[in-house]
Scaffold this motif. Structure first.
Motif, mmCIF file in Angstrom:
data_model
loop_
_atom_site.group_PDB
_atom_site.id
_atom_site.type_symbol
_atom_site.label_atom_id
_atom_site.label_comp_id
_atom_site.label_asym_id
_atom_site.label_seq_id
_atom_site.Cartn_x
_atom_site.Cartn_y
_atom_site.Cartn_z
ATOM 1 N N GLU A 163 6.433 -1.643 0.999
ATOM 2 C CA GLU A 163 6.610 -0.388 0.023
ATOM 3 C C GLU A 163 5.620 -0.595 -1.804
ATOM 4 N N PHE A 213 3.083 2.068 -3.323
ATOM 5 C CA PHE A 213 2.723 2.057 -4.603
ATOM 6 C C PHE A 213 1.419 1.681 -5.228
ATOM 7 N N ALA A 242 -1.347 4.582 -7.373
ATOM 8 C CA ALA A 242 -1.408 4.363 -8.955
ATOM 9 C C ALA A 242 -2.673 3.627 -8.942
ATOM 10 N N LYS A 294 7.999 3.398 -10.882
ATOM 11 C CA LYS A 294 7.111 3.699 -9.775
ATOM 12 C C LYS A 294 7.425 2.384 -8.802
ATOM 13 N N TRP A 348 13.221 -0.718 -8.756
ATOM 14 C CA TRP A 348 14.066 -0.167 -7.947
ATOM 15 C C TRP A 348 15.540 -1.386 -7.979
#
Length: 114
Positions: free
Chosen positions: A26, A30, A34, A97, A102
């Motif tokens: 993950e 990302f 980005a 993000k 999270w």
């Protein structure tokens, strides 16, 4: 363009261990999404590998070291990204993000350009 540091605070784990492979995927996703604004960054080894340095008596005093982090916390500083964004709003949108946001936290700070 302004530069920001996005500090990641997550559970204090060793991200090199295989059991964190899915989470690392993950982070990789990302990073790819980005890449236009990411100018650097790294994950950090767990806080057990940290050495804290203090100077006793101020400037010129003896350097005193201790094993471990400066403070014991549930979430630890586990990495950072250097972001080049148009403004704080964009930096916050990018930080949201980062997978650390999270299940932990991401602290965004502007960098002073000297």
């Amino acid at each position: 363009m302004p530069t920001y540091i996005a500090f990641t605070y997550t559970p204090d784990v060793d991200w090199t261990r295989p059991e964190y492979g899915q989470e690392m995927k993950e982070y990789q996703e990302f990073g790819e999404a980005a890449e236009a604004v990411i100018k650097g960054g790294h994950a950090l080894y767990p806080t057990a590998t940290a050495t804290t340095v203090r100077v006793q008596g101020g400037k010129g005093g003896d350097a005193i070291t201790s094993d471990g982090p400066y403070a014991e916390t549930k979430e630890a500083l586990t990495g950072y990204y250097v972001l080049e964004c148009a403004d704080l709003d964009e930096a916050v949108a990018v930080a949201a993000k980062i997978p650390a946001a999270w299940n932990g936290a991401v602290e965004v700070r502007p960098v002073i350009q000297f």
